[in-house]
Design an enzyme around this catalytic site. Structure first.
Site, mmCIF file in Angstrom:
data_model
loop_
_atom_site.group_PDB
_atom_site.id
_atom_site.type_symbol
_atom_site.label_atom_id
_atom_site.label_comp_id
_atom_site.label_asym_id
_atom_site.label_seq_id
_atom_site.Cartn_x
_atom_site.Cartn_y
_atom_site.Cartn_z
ATOM 1 N N GLU A 273 0.961 -1.156 0.209
ATOM 2 C CA GLU A 273 0.104 -0.086 0.199
ATOM 3 C C GLU A 273 0.888 1.237 -0.154
ATOM 4 O OE1 GLU A 273 -3.308 0.777 -0.309
ATOM 5 O OE2 GLU A 273 -2.359 2.814 -0.351
ATOM 6 N N ASP A 277 1.085 4.094 -2.756
ATOM 7 C CA ASP A 277 0.704 5.612 -2.600
ATOM 8 C C ASP A 277 2.004 6.588 -2.992
ATOM 9 O OD1 ASP A 277 -1.379 4.543 -1.831
ATOM 10 O OD2 ASP A 277 -1.153 4.829 0.348
ATOM 11 N N SER A 471 -7.671 2.890 -3.437
ATOM 12 C CA SER A 471 -6.487 3.532 -2.900
ATOM 13 C C SER A 471 -5.187 3.865 -4.111
ATOM 14 C CB SER A 471 -5.921 2.684 -1.685
ATOM 15 O OG SER A 471 -5.774 1.388 -2.176
ATOM 16 N N ASP A 513 -16.411 12.505 -17.774
ATOM 17 C CA ASP A 513 -17.840 11.801 -17.376
ATOM 18 C C ASP A 513 -17.776 10.468 -17.833
ATOM 19 O OD1 ASP A 513 -20.209 11.492 -16.412
ATOM 20 O OD2 ASP A 513 -21.319 12.482 -17.858
ATOM 21 N N GLY A 532 -23.454 12.738 -16.070
ATOM 22 C CA GLY A 532 -23.414 13.538 -14.845
ATOM 23 C C GLY A 532 -22.937 12.583 -13.661
ATOM 24 N N ASP A 534 -22.722 10.473 -10.542
ATOM 25 C CA ASP A 534 -23.361 9.118 -10.051
ATOM 26 C C ASP A 534 -22.436 8.615 -9.001
ATOM 27 O OD1 ASP A 534 -21.065 7.191 -11.045
ATOM 28 O OD2 ASP A 534 -21.462 8.152 -12.913
#
Length: 558
Positions: A273, A277, A471, A513, A532, A534
């Site tokens: 992780e 990152d 993540s 979008d 749009g 969601d």
């Protein structure tokens, strides 16, 4: 991936009653009592006092974050923020006098003074709170918690306390493993397809698809922070190998700084992780100074400890990305508001706070892995209105589609903020009765935005692996924000800070979008991605060129 929190940081139970004369709870069935806690063992308790003017902080945050306000970008000073959240002197006196009666001295652990911490024996805690601290064990793991089923606060003290943690809260500590954390070992390079981006995510794929610049950032004062927990760490060696392989245009790989918070580790072999990152912040926000904040406290308090640490700094990171989260059902209103108000303080001072939305689609899971099919499960803190939640997408060959694990939905705690109401209502009007009764249509909706989330190539201890999860999405979107800040700083403009009011009012056209896919769970379709906003992909993924044009042309108050 969302490791460590959402199963690893899964919150299994919490019954936080409102502090009054007495609070009594019943733990969830997965916790069983083992034996009374040893009276000589030590407990560390955090006491939270009510802030003086939290509504004023919220108004100030929106005022400096709304591009239609004349105060847009005029972020608050450290002293200004602390004045809003500092407790009233009467609160401090009432609580400290009460503790002194029991020969307890409290340490102030927040810059504003609204959080106190005490370290006391169980025997003293039992007397102080008329409690019976007991060791409880989770039936599905080796986790034990020392908790009490009831506390009693004197009537003359109760109005001056919001809550004490941990007492009646059955919150699972962070754990190192999580089923949605998917790692795939890559085949030898000679056997791979020539077009990596057809299968995997690499810096060049993100740079091309999202129009992210590869030229090094150079603005003075720019910065990005990365949160780390549960002994996750990134190594400089892994980062160098990653750059040599995937950023050959950067002759000297940038370094990053590691800062320990509450005893967090600062070195060691890289873990998945943290490596992900760091490699996709340092590797995307080229040359933006990056700090990895390694938090040693594995409980939910660790997240608050990190914010308090940051709030104590004179200079904050301008962007903060966190790839960890909770299930919202573990929180009551007081506990949730304490978290959310902490992020509001960061935003008011000019920090853009981003969180991964989660990797369980619309449903949460019981700790033993069974589905809760009676109601959709929002994640936390994505439901907090004062931060930006990042969902997941996939696909470079054409228009992106929603990653089917991308968590999204509606908070059951926080009401829908004004800045997103029109966009969310348009979505609700479109889906009609779909999923009716399974979610709170008036709650804060998330995610706000999204980014690629499938098969990020990451270097970990000499091997390239592919990692899935939102993540990965959060560091990438955070890197875009950091590069936008670089352009603004170089032109004499302030950093973006809390970006949601800007994104919902003017930013949709500057995002890609996403209109295909959904986030199913436990046999349901979940929420479909539509034109749009969601609940699978938010307003969409970044287009740096369009976002740069947007943020460069903001005229506050117009």
């Amino acid at each position: 991936m969302f490791p460590a929190l959402l199963t690893a940081l899964s919150i299994v139970a919490l019954s936080l009653g409102v502090l009054g004369r007495q609070t009594t709870v019943v733990p969830k069935s997965n916790f069983v009592p083992l034996h009374p806690a040893s009276t000589s063992s030590s407990l560390q308790l955090t006491l939270v006092l009510p802030p003086a003017n939290i509504d004023g902080l919220h108004r100030a945050l929106y005022d400096v974050s709304d591009p239609q306000s004349a105060n847009y970008g005029k972020h608050l000073s450290k002293a200004d923020v602390e004045a809003f959240v500092a407790p009233e002197p009467d609160s401090v006196k009432a609580v400290t006098d009460w503790l002194a009666q029991h020969s307890i001295h409290a340490q102030t652990v927040s810059p504003s003074g609204d959080m106190l911490r005490i370290d006391i024996p169980v025997s003293t805690a039992n007397t102080l709170l008329a409690a019976n601290f007991t060791v409880f064990k989770d039936k599905y793991s080796d986790v034990t918690l020392t908790r009490t089923l009831s506390v009693t606060i004197p009537d003359d003290v109760a109005p001056y306390l919001e809550y004490i943690y941990p007492t009646t809260q059955f919150v699972m500590p962070l754990q190192p493993k999580n089923p949605p954390f998917e790692v795939v070992t890559l085949p030898p390079k000679s056997k791979r397809q020539t077009d990596f981006c057809a299968v995997d995510v690499l810096p060049e794929c993100l740079e091309s698809y999202y129009h992210i610049p590869t030229t090094p950032a150079n603005a003075t004062g720019n910065s990005i922070g990365v949160s780390g927990y549960i002994d996750e760490i990134a190594s400089e060696q892994d980062l160098q190998i990653f750059f040599f392989a995937w950023r050959p245009d950067v002759p000297t790989p940038p370094e990053f700084t590691v800062v320990s918070v509450e005893g967090g580790i600062t070195s060691g072999q890289g873990t998945p992780e943290a490596s992900l990152d760091i490699q996709y912040t340092v590797g995307i926000a080229t040359n933006v100074p990056t700090t990895f904040y390694s938090v040693g406290e594995p409980s939910a308090q660790g997240a608050i400890d990190l914010v308090n640490f940051l709030l104590g700094l004179d200079e904050l990171p301008l962007v903060l990305t966190t790839s960890y989260g909770f299930f919202e059902s573990g929180f009551d209103v007081d506990f949730a508001n304490t978290f959310c108000n902490a992020y509001a303080q960061l935003g008011a001072r000019g920090t853009s706070v981003l969180f991964a939305s989660g990797d369980t689609g619309v449903y949460g899971f019981e700790f033993e892995g069974t589905c809760n099919t009676t109601v959709f499960e929002p994640t936390f803190p994505s439901g907090c209105p004062f931060l930006t939640s990042v969902g997941g997408t996939t696909g470079f060959d054409g228009p992106e589609v929603a990653a089917d694990f991308s968590s999204g939905g509606f908070s059951n705690i926080f009401p829908q903020p004004d800045y997103q109401r029109t966009a969310v209502q348009n979505y609700l009007n479109t889906i009609g009765t779909l999923n009716a009764g399974l979610f709170n249509s008036s709650g804060r909706a998330f995610p706000d935005v999204s980014a690629q989330a499938v098969r990020y190539i990451t270097e970990v201890n000499g091997s390239f692996i592919g990692i899935n999860g939102t993540s990965a999405s959060s560091p990438v979107f955070a890197s875009v924000v950091a590069l936008l800040n670089d352009a603004r700083l170089n032109s004499g403009q302030p950093p973006l800070g809390f970006i949601n009011p800007l994104l919902y009012s003017q930013g949709a056209a500057a995002l890609n979008d996403v209109t295909s896919g959904s986030n199913p769970g436990c046999g349901t379709q979940g929420f479909p991605a539509l034109e749009g906003w969601d609940p699978a992909t938010g307003l969409g993924s970044p287009d740096f060129d369009k976002l740069l044009a947007l943020v460069s042309g903001i005229q506050p108050g117009l």
